[in-house]
Design an enzyme around this catalytic site. Structure first.
Site, PDB file in Angstrom:
ATOM      1  N   LYS A  15     111.548  57.337 -47.951  1.00 31.31           N
ATOM      2  CA  LYS A  15     111.615  56.442 -46.963  1.00 31.31           C
ATOM      3  C   LYS A  15     111.325  54.986 -47.192  1.00 31.31           C
ATOM      4  CE  LYS A  15     107.889  57.184 -44.546  1.00 31.31           C
ATOM      5  NZ  LYS A  15     107.141  58.028 -45.003  1.00 31.31           N
ATOM      6  N   ARG A  90     104.117  55.381 -36.293  1.00 25.95           N
ATOM      7  CA  ARG A  90     103.348  56.579 -36.964  1.00 25.95           C
ATOM      8  C   ARG A  90     102.616  57.794 -35.975  1.00 25.95           C
ATOM      9  NH1 ARG A  90     102.884  55.179 -42.695  1.00 25.95           N
ATOM     10  NH2 ARG A  90     102.491  57.447 -44.290  1.00 25.95           N
ATOM     11  N   ARG A 127     105.893  61.266 -58.484  1.00 23.30           N
ATOM     12  CA  ARG A 127     105.749  59.808 -57.714  1.00 23.30           C
ATOM     13  C   ARG A 127     104.692  58.502 -58.763  1.00 23.30           C
ATOM     14  NH1 ARG A 127     106.258  57.980 -51.935  1.00 23.30           N
ATOM     15  NH2 ARG A 127     104.117  57.879 -52.070  1.00 23.30           N
ATOM     16  N   ARG A 169      97.548  64.326 -45.856  1.00 20.29           N
ATOM     17  CA  ARG A 169      98.648  63.377 -44.868  1.00 20.29           C
ATOM     18  C   ARG A 169      99.570  64.259 -44.613  1.00 20.29           C
ATOM     19  NH1 ARG A 169     100.761  60.513 -50.132  1.00 20.29           N
ATOM     20  NH2 ARG A 169     101.301  59.020 -48.334  1.00 20.29           N
TER      21      ARG A 169
HETATM   22  P1  AMP Z   1     103.130  54.683 -46.727  1.00 17.50           P
HETATM   23  O1  AMP Z   1     102.662  54.418 -47.907  1.00 17.50           O
HETATM   24  O2  AMP Z   1     103.733  55.056 -45.716  1.00 17.50           O
HETATM   25  O3  AMP Z   1     102.372  55.866 -47.562  1.00 17.50           O
HETATM   26  O4  AMP Z   1     101.402  54.698 -46.223  1.00 17.50           O
HETATM   27  C1  AMP Z   1     100.172  55.011 -47.021  1.00 17.50           C
HETATM   28  C2  AMP Z   1      98.694  55.169 -46.170  1.00 17.50           C
HETATM   29  O5  AMP Z   1      98.720  53.324 -45.197  1.00 17.50           O
HETATM   30  C3  AMP Z   1      98.971  56.387 -44.634  1.00 17.50           C
HETATM   31  O6  AMP Z   1      98.493  57.150 -44.898  1.00 17.50           O
HETATM   32  C4  AMP Z   1      97.775  56.147 -43.573  1.00 17.50           C
HETATM   33  O7  AMP Z   1      96.623  55.717 -44.017  1.00 17.50           O
HETATM   34  C5  AMP Z   1      97.975  53.858 -43.673  1.00 17.50           C
HETATM   35  N1  AMP Z   1      99.220  53.458 -42.974  1.00 17.50           N
HETATM   36  C6  AMP Z   1     100.479  53.412 -43.247  1.00 17.50           C
HETATM   37  N2  AMP Z   1     100.934  52.813 -42.337  1.00 17.50           N
HETATM   38  C7  AMP Z   1     100.280  53.295 -41.080  1.00 17.50           C
HETATM   39  C8  AMP Z   1     100.555  53.544 -39.454  1.00 17.50           C
HETATM   40  N3  AMP Z   1     101.445  53.283 -39.102  1.00 17.50           N
HETATM   41  N4  AMP Z   1      99.622  53.312 -38.706  1.00 17.50           N
HETATM   42  C9  AMP Z   1      98.304  54.272 -39.016  1.00 17.50           C
HETATM   43  N5  AMP Z   1      98.128  54.242 -40.981  1.00 17.50           N
HETATM   44  C10 AMP Z   1      99.385  53.657 -41.274  1.00 17.50           C
END
Ligand code: AMP
Length: 221
Positions: A15, A90, A127, A169
Site C-alpha cells: 500500500k 481500517r 522490509r 497485525r
Molecule cells: P501502518 O503504517 O499503516 O501499517 O500503521 C501502523 C500502525 O498504526 C497500525 O498497526 C496501527 O497501530 C496504527 N494505525 C494506522 N492507521 C490506523 C487506522 N486507520 N486505525 C487504527 N490504527 C491505525
C-alpha cells in the site's frame, strides 16, 4: 473534480509503495495514518505518547483519534484536489466516517491489493524504512542494501515488522479491516489488483484500475 483514493490490503501488501506512486503521478498528497502516528511518536507530542504502546503491540488506535487526524489533514489546502489514503480506513466505522467527510467531494476510488499471508510475512521481514527520508526498501525480492538508495540514509526495521507483531497485525487485519472489502465491493469504483506481481506491474495495474473506476462515475459530457 476531486478524486480520492483508498488503498486497501493487509500489512505488507504494498500500500505504501503504491500509494506514493499514485500520489506522485496525480500530484496529490499521500495520507498515511501510520506515518502520521509514527511522526507524532517521534516528536513526542501528547498524541504520540497516547498511541505508542498500541502501535508497538500491532493493535489498532481508537477510531476517534484516527478520524480526527484524517479530518484535520483533509482540511489542509493541498488536499483539495484529492488524496491517496494508505492505512485508513481500517474499520467499517472509520469507512462510514470517511464517507461523511467526503460527502461534498468527488469520486472515491477503492483499490484492494490482494496478497497471500505467506507473502506478507516474507515481505515484512525484508522490509526496511529509511530513517532520513521514509523511503521503503526491500519491497521487491532482493534484500535491501545497507543504505537508502534514494538519499543514502540509514535503513531501519519498523518495530512492528518483527515476526511476532506481524502475526498479530495480520490477525487484526482479518478481524477488523478485511470486512471493509465487503463494505466497498459493490461500489462501481471498487477495483481489486493482484499485489503479488512485481511492484512495477502492480503500479501499472493500479493506474489502469483508478482510471477505469474514475471513468465509471465521471459525468458524461
Ligand atoms: P501502518 O503504517 O499503516 O501499517 O500503521 C501502523 C500502525 O498504526 C497500525 O498497526 C496501527 O497501530 C496504527 N494505525 C494506522 N492507521 C490506523 C487506522 N486507520 N486505525 C487504527 N490504527 C491505525
Amino acid at each position: 473534480m476531486t478524486l480520492d483514493v483508498v488503498m486497501l490490503g493487509p500489512p505488507g501488501a504494498g500500500k505504501g509503495t503504491q500509494a506514493t506512486r499514485v500520489a506522485t503521478a496525480r500530484g496529490i498528497p499521500h495520507v498515511s495514518t501510520g506515518d502520521m502516528l509514527r511522526a507524532a511518536i517521534a516528536s513526542e507530542i501528547p498524541l504520540g505518547r497516547q498511541v505508542k504502546a498500541v502501535l508497538d503491540a500491532g493493535q489498532l488506535v481508537g477510531d476517534d483519534i484516527v478520524i480526527e487526524v484524517v479530518r484535520d489533514r483533509l482540511g489542509a489546502p493541498d488536499a483539495l484536489a484529492g488524496v491517496v489514503f494508505d492505512g485508513f480506513p481500517r474499520r467499517v466505522l472509520q469507512a462510514q466516517a470517511l464517507d461523511e467527510m467526503l460527502a461534498d467531494r468527488g469520486a472515491l476510488v477503492i483499490v484492494d491489493l490482494t496478497v497471500t499471508d505467506a507473502e506478507v510475512v516474507g515481505r515484512l521481514s525484508r522490509r526496511r524504512v529509511c530513517a532520513a527520508c521514509g523511503a521503503i526498501a526491500g519491497s521487491g525480492d532482493a534484500p535491501p542494501s545497507d543504505a537508502c538508495s534514494r538519499c543514502g540514509g540509514v535503513l531501519r526495521q519498523r518495530s512492528d515488522d518483527r515476526e511476532d507483531v506481524v502475526c498479530e497485525r495480520l490477525a487484526v487485519y482479518r478481524r477488523d479491516t478485511a470486512p471493509l472489502v465487503e463494505f466497498y465491493r459493490e461500489r462501481p469504483t471498487f477495483r481489486a489488483v493482484d499485489g503479488t506481481q512485481p511492484p512495477e506491474a502492480v503500479s501499472a495495474a493500479v493506474a489502469v484500475a483508478i482510471a477505469d473506476a474514475a471513468a465509471a462515475v465521471s459525468p458524461v459530457s
